[in-house]
Design an enzyme around this catalytic site. Structure first.
Site, PDB file in Angstrom:
ATOM      1  N   LYS A 159       0.815  -1.230   0.000  1.00 16.55           N
ATOM      2  CA  LYS A 159       0.000   0.000   0.000  1.00 16.55           C
ATOM      3  C   LYS A 159       0.849   1.283   0.000  1.00 16.55           C
ATOM      4  O   LYS A 159       0.467   2.274  -0.611  1.00 16.55           O
ATOM      5  CB  LYS A 159      -0.962   0.004   1.186  1.00 16.55           C
ATOM      6  CG  LYS A 159      -2.068  -1.032   1.049  1.00 16.55           C
ATOM      7  CD  LYS A 159      -3.059  -0.952   2.189  1.00 16.55           C
ATOM      8  CE  LYS A 159      -4.032  -2.126   2.143  1.00 16.55           C
ATOM      9  NZ  LYS A 159      -5.037  -2.061   3.205  1.00 16.55           N
ATOM     10  N   ASP A 173     -10.098   2.285   2.577  1.00 18.54           N
ATOM     11  CA  ASP A 173     -10.208   1.524   3.834  1.00 18.54           C
ATOM     12  C   ASP A 173     -11.018   2.292   4.878  1.00 18.54           C
ATOM     13  O   ASP A 173     -11.862   1.724   5.571  1.00 18.54           O
ATOM     14  CB  ASP A 173      -8.816   1.223   4.397  1.00 18.54           C
ATOM     15  CG  ASP A 173      -8.117   0.114   3.625  1.00 18.54           C
ATOM     16  OD1 ASP A 173      -8.822  -0.707   2.998  1.00 18.54           O
ATOM     17  OD2 ASP A 173      -6.871   0.079   3.643  1.00 18.54           O
TER      18      ASP A 173
END
Ligand code: ATR
Length: 284
Positions: free
Chosen positions: A71, A108
Site C-alpha cells: 500500500k 479503507d
C-alpha cells in the site's frame, strides 16, 4: 499487447494473494450487474511491484486494488491522490488513466465508516477505544472522526507509536485523541462505547490479544477489522460477555464498492446476499 475490447479487466495485487476475497467479491457484483469484466488476483513480491504495475497499465487494466505489503509503494507511484490516501500515506486503489496518470485512493477508512454507520449510526458524543497504531489504525481514526466520535483512546503495545500517530492526526480531526500504552486497557475500557481492534493480533496464525472484557460496559460494542477468521477470539469473548459485535466483513465489502465503481463504471450494493456468499467461502 492491450486487452481493449476483451471486457473490463482489473487486478488485486498483494503478497501473498491466495486468501484474498476480492476476486470473489467483485465476481459476485460483475455477475449480478451482468458486466463483462474480471478482477484478477496477482501475487507480486515487493521487489517486482513497480514493474508489474507498469506492465498492467500497458496491458490495458483499468486499475488495481492493492493489499499487504504494497500500500505504501502504491502511494509512491501515484500522480494524484485523495485526502484519505494522503492522510494514510498509503493507497489501496490505483486507477489507471488513459493518459498514463495513476490516481491513488484509500477506501479503507470509507469501508470502516460505512460498516460502522450501518451497525451504529452516528458516533457523536461517543468514547472509542482504538487498539493498534499502524496503518489500519490511521484509517480507522479518520472513519471514527467522520462519524463524529468525541474521544478516541489509542492503545498500543508500543505507546510511543500511539503518541506519534496522535500527534500526526490530531491537527486533521476534531475527535480528541488520547494515546496510551495497551497496559492502560483496564482504566480506559470502562468508559468506552465502542472498541475497535486494528492490531494484527487475532488474525489466522497470530495469537489473540489478552484483554479482560469484564471491565467493559454492558452497552459497549466490539469491532474487529480482521475477517479471517470471521469470528476472532476477541469477538467470541465479546459475544460470550453479551456484547454487540461487528466483524471485518462489513468493512471489506464497503471498501470494495468504490473500487468496483472505478473499475467497472457502476456503483454496486452491499447486500446480505453478498455477505452470505463471502461467508460461505470463508467457512469452506
Ligand atoms: P497495519 O498497517 O495493518 O496496521 P502494522 O503497521 O504492522 O500493520 O501495525 C500492526 C499493529 O498491530 C501495531 O499497532 C502493533 O503494535 P506495535 O506497534 O506495538 O508493534 C499491533 N500488534 C501486532 N501484534 C500485536 C500483539 N501480539 N500484541 C499487541 N499489539 C500487536
Amino acid at each position: 499487447m492491450t486487452l481493449t475490447g476483451a471486457g473490463k479487466i482489473a487486478g488485486v495485487v498483494g503478497w501473498p494473494i491466495r486468501h484474498s476475497l476480492s476476486p470473489l467479491l467483485h465476481g459476485y457484483w460483475l455477475e449480478e450487474l451482468k458486466i463483462d469484466g474480471a478482477l484478477v488476483p496477482l501475487g507480486v513480491p515487493r521487489e517486482d511491484f513497480a514493474r508489474v504495475i507498469a506492465s498492467l497499465q500497458r496491458a490495458g487494466f483499468r486499475g488495481v486494488n492493492v493489499t499487504v505489503p504494497h500500500k505504501e509503494a502504491a502511494f509512491a507511484l501515484t500522480h494524484s491522490r485523495d485526502a484519505a490516501a494522503e492522510a494514510a500515506g498509503a493507497a489501496n486503489l490505483l486507477i489507471f488513466h488513459a493518459d498514463g496518470r495513476i490516481e491513488g485512493r484509500n477506501t479503507d477508512a470509507v469501508g470502516l465508516r460505512e460498516s460502522l454507520r450501518e451497525a451504529m449510526g452516528s458516533l457523536e458524543g461517543k468514547t472509542i477505544l482504538l487498539l493498534g497504531a499502524g496503518g489500519a489504525a490511521r484509517g480507522a481514526l479518520l472513519a471514527l472522526n467522520d462519524l463524529g466520535a468525541a474521544k478516541v483512546h489509542i492503545l498500543n503495545r508500543h505507546a510511543d507509536k500511539a503518541a506519534l500517530l496522535a500527534r500526526a492526526l490530531q491537527p486533521m480531526v476534531s475527535s480528541q485523541l488520547l494515546p496510551q500504552s495497551l497496559t492502560h486497557w483496564g482504566e480506559a475500557a470502562g468508559a468506552a462505547d465502542l472498541v475497535v481492534n486494528t492490531t494484527s493480533a487475532g488474525m489466522k496464525g497470530h495469537a489473540p490479544l489478552e484483554l479482560d472484557l469484564a471491565v467493559l460496559r454492558d452497552t459497549a460494542t466490539v469491532l474487529d477489522i480482521v475477517y479471517n477468521p470471521l469470528e476472532t477470539q476477541l469477538l467470541k469473548q465479546a459475544k460470550a460477555r453479551g456484547l454487540k459485535t461487528i466483524d471485518g466483513l462489513g468493512m471489506l465489502m464497503h471498501q470494495a464498492a468504490p473500487s468496483f465503481e472505478a473499475f467497472f463504471g457502476t456503483a454496486p450494493e452491499v447486500t446480505p446476499g453478498l455477505r452470505a456468499h463471502l461467508e460461505k467461502a470463508l467457512h469452506a
